[in-house]
Design an enzyme around this catalytic site. Structure first.
Site, mmCIF file in Angstrom:
data_model
loop_
_atom_site.group_PDB
_atom_site.id
_atom_site.type_symbol
_atom_site.label_atom_id
_atom_site.label_comp_id
_atom_site.label_asym_id
_atom_site.label_seq_id
_atom_site.Cartn_x
_atom_site.Cartn_y
_atom_site.Cartn_z
ATOM 1 N N SER A 1 0.738 -1.304 -0.111
ATOM 2 C CA SER A 1 0.181 -0.011 0.010
ATOM 3 C C SER A 1 0.929 1.250 -0.123
ATOM 4 C CB SER A 1 -1.113 -0.124 1.226
ATOM 5 O OG SER A 1 -2.049 1.088 1.051
ATOM 6 N N ASP B 1 -8.072 -4.669 -6.352
ATOM 7 C CA ASP B 1 -7.482 -3.730 -5.466
ATOM 8 C C ASP B 1 -7.669 -2.249 -5.886
ATOM 9 O OD1 ASP B 1 -6.196 -2.526 -3.512
ATOM 10 O OD2 ASP B 1 -4.381 -3.806 -3.422
ATOM 11 N N HIS C 1 -7.753 -5.232 -1.142
ATOM 12 C CA HIS C 1 -6.561 -4.579 -0.844
ATOM 13 C C HIS C 1 -6.062 -5.408 0.389
ATOM 14 C CE1 HIS C 1 -3.410 -1.634 -0.598
ATOM 15 N NE2 HIS C 1 -3.618 -1.079 0.535
#
Length: 514
Positions: A335, A399, A492
């Site tokens: 991320s 995602d 995610h």
């Protein structure tokens, strides 16, 4: 609205959701009123603002929707900052309370017998929300096998390290030393001058304490209940450097390289040669969690050079490379951590740290947002693709985060590097760009929700099909249910990235080597 900047070819664009009104968003979205949209922008000059107005003038409805959604999300998340923070504290406490007392039945039993174990933050038993979402801590096939480039063991180590970065320093140390049998170097809490707090975390490990051959740097990613992290992911403010290109401003701030409240602060750290690096960093302390524990609770601005993630990690890396002559280093993150992982060697190149860059083994990111424009990509590909690729960007299915900030005519964010895309069956494809690059496109909407239903069904079968380590607990299933509303958020989860590394098929990628 537009400000004059003391610059020599430097430009910037800052999106400020707090500057405009909700009615401005409505006018811009429904009627294409460009001046209403411009109310949310701050640029380096009036001339540059005029250029942005011209670019925005021909935005179709779907492109306007992308910009409006980004601004709305940042406005809403900013309003929910404190509720999110308190919710995060409560969720983590409850998850740890249940875990330490053998779940609900054990908690009830301990309650009646006066043996309830109360979670203590910053201890090696207090696990983050991400850690409870995916409880795996051991490496793929154990730690006894040598990690060789060209197979999935290194990728698995990078993903597990990216996941581990969400934990406190005591948990990180315990896992690295006792489970992975590696050498824990240090854990750093670093200063973000825009947020005015220690909001960037990173840890370093070596494969062994003496004569190490591998040094790994792992940056922490977007924390689920951290409003500032999500605002940064949805931000598309950037600073443009003449030779480098446009770079995401929020990620530069996370590395401690500037503050948008005084945009000129970005210029010196990103000059093409860091002429004052030795002077600016010679007195840098170790910046460990214990060093900063007292300072992190204060909202006082320290010396940015002393506490920035970039300078702190760079100096420690130089020290380690000097100590371990044959070592190569890897940078990784999930991320937001992935964005910092690829920007770290980018700034090393800008500062002409050629000797350090010669020891770069690779950059491996997971669910990483875009960090800059096409010019930045070309600049870095010259250094990360020769003689063979060293930068691998892993994306799982739908995602949302790798689709941020948007690839738009005005903002021009572009990915670069090798993209390893995994679908919901964990089949790998090597592509230039993941499908549905801007996520909110109406074309893919039905498929996103259909896939979220499949992922929920799949979560009940993983343990039966692949073994107990792949079984998803109640908390992971709950996130899958949330994915029926927000599929890009549930996708995610680190769970799917760990599964992609361990179950992925069709891997044909040439890795760099020692």
């Amino acid at each position: 609205m537009a400000k004059s900047d003391e610059k020599n070819g430097f430009e910037y664009l800052i999106v400020r959701p707090e500057k405009g009104r909700t009615v401005d968003l409505v006018r811009y979205m429904l009627w294409g009123d460009i001046m209403s949209g411009v109310n949310f922008l701050e640029t380096s000059s009036d001339e540059y603002l005029a250029e942005q107005v011209q670019l925005a003038a021909d935005h179709p409805v779907d492109r306007r929707l992308i910009i409006v959604v980004s601004i709305l999300v940042r406005k809403i998340v900013a309003l929910l900052r404190k509720p999110l923070e308190y919710t995060g504290y409560a969720v983590e406490f409850i998850l740890n309370l249940l875990s330490l007392n053998a779940n609900l039945c054990g908690l009830i039993y301990n309650l009646f017998h006066g043996k309830v174990v109360i979670p203590q933050r910053d201890t090696n038993t207090f696990i983050s929300t991400i850690g409870h979402l995916d409880g795996r801590i051991d490496l793929f096939r154990g730690h006894n096998l040598k990690i060789e480039l060209g197979n999935r063991l290194l990728m698995d180590l990078c993903m597990m390290a990216s996941k581990l970065a969400y934990e406190n320093d005591q948990v990180v140390r315990n896992v690295v030393v006792n489970h992975w049998k590696m050498h824990f170097v240090d854990f750093y809490n670093c200063w973000n001058d825009f947020h005015k707090e220690m909001s960037t975390q990173v840890f370093i490990l070596c494969d062994k304490p003496k004569d190490a051959t591998l040094i790994l740097i792992s940056f922490r990613g977007t924390e689920p209940f951290d409003a500032d992290d999500w605002i940064t992911d949805f931000d598309f403010s950037w600073y443009e450097f003449p030779e480098l290109g446009k770079v995401h401003m929020g990620f530069l701030e996370a590395l401690g390289l500037g503050n948008r409240e005084k945009a000129i602060t970005f210029q010196h750290p990103l000059q093409m040669k860091d002429t004052n690096s030795s002077e600016s960093t010679k007195s840098i302390p170790s910046n460990t969690a214990s060093d900063f524990k007292k300072q992190s609770s204060r909202k006082v601005m320290p010396e940015m050079g002393e506490m920035s993630a970039y300078y702190t990690v760079r100096e420690k890396l130089k020290e380690l490379l000097k100590e371990h002559k044959n070592a190569k280093f890897v940078v990784t993150g999930h991320s937001l951590g992935g964005a910092l992982a690829v920007l770290f060697p980018t700034i090393l190149v800008v500062h002409e740290e050629k000797e350090v860059m010669q020891s770069l083994l690779g950059v491996y990111t997971f669910g990483q947002p875009r960090v800059g424009n096409r010019q930045l990509g070309r600049f870095m590909e010259a250094h990360l693709d020769s003689p063979i690729p060293k930068y691998f960007r892993v994306v799982y299915c739908n995602d949302m985060v790798p689709r941020l900030p948007y690839d738009d005519r005005t903002f021009l964010y572009k990915h670069f590097g090798v993209c390893l895309y995994y679908n919901s069956c964990y089949i790998e494809q090597k592509v230039e760009e993941e499908p549905n690059p801007n996520f909110f496109g109406l074309k893919y909407l039905f498929l996103e929700y259909l896939n979220a239903v499949w992922e929920l069904i799949r979560s009940f079968t993983m343990g039966y099909k692949y073994g107990p380590e792949y079984e998803e607990g109640w908390f992971s299933v709950l996130i899958r249910i949330m994915g029926l509303v927000l599929p890009g958020v549930s996708a995610h989860s680190p769970t799917d990235y760990v599964n992609s590394m361990r179950l992925g098929k069709g891997r044909i990628v040439q890795m760099s080597s020692f």
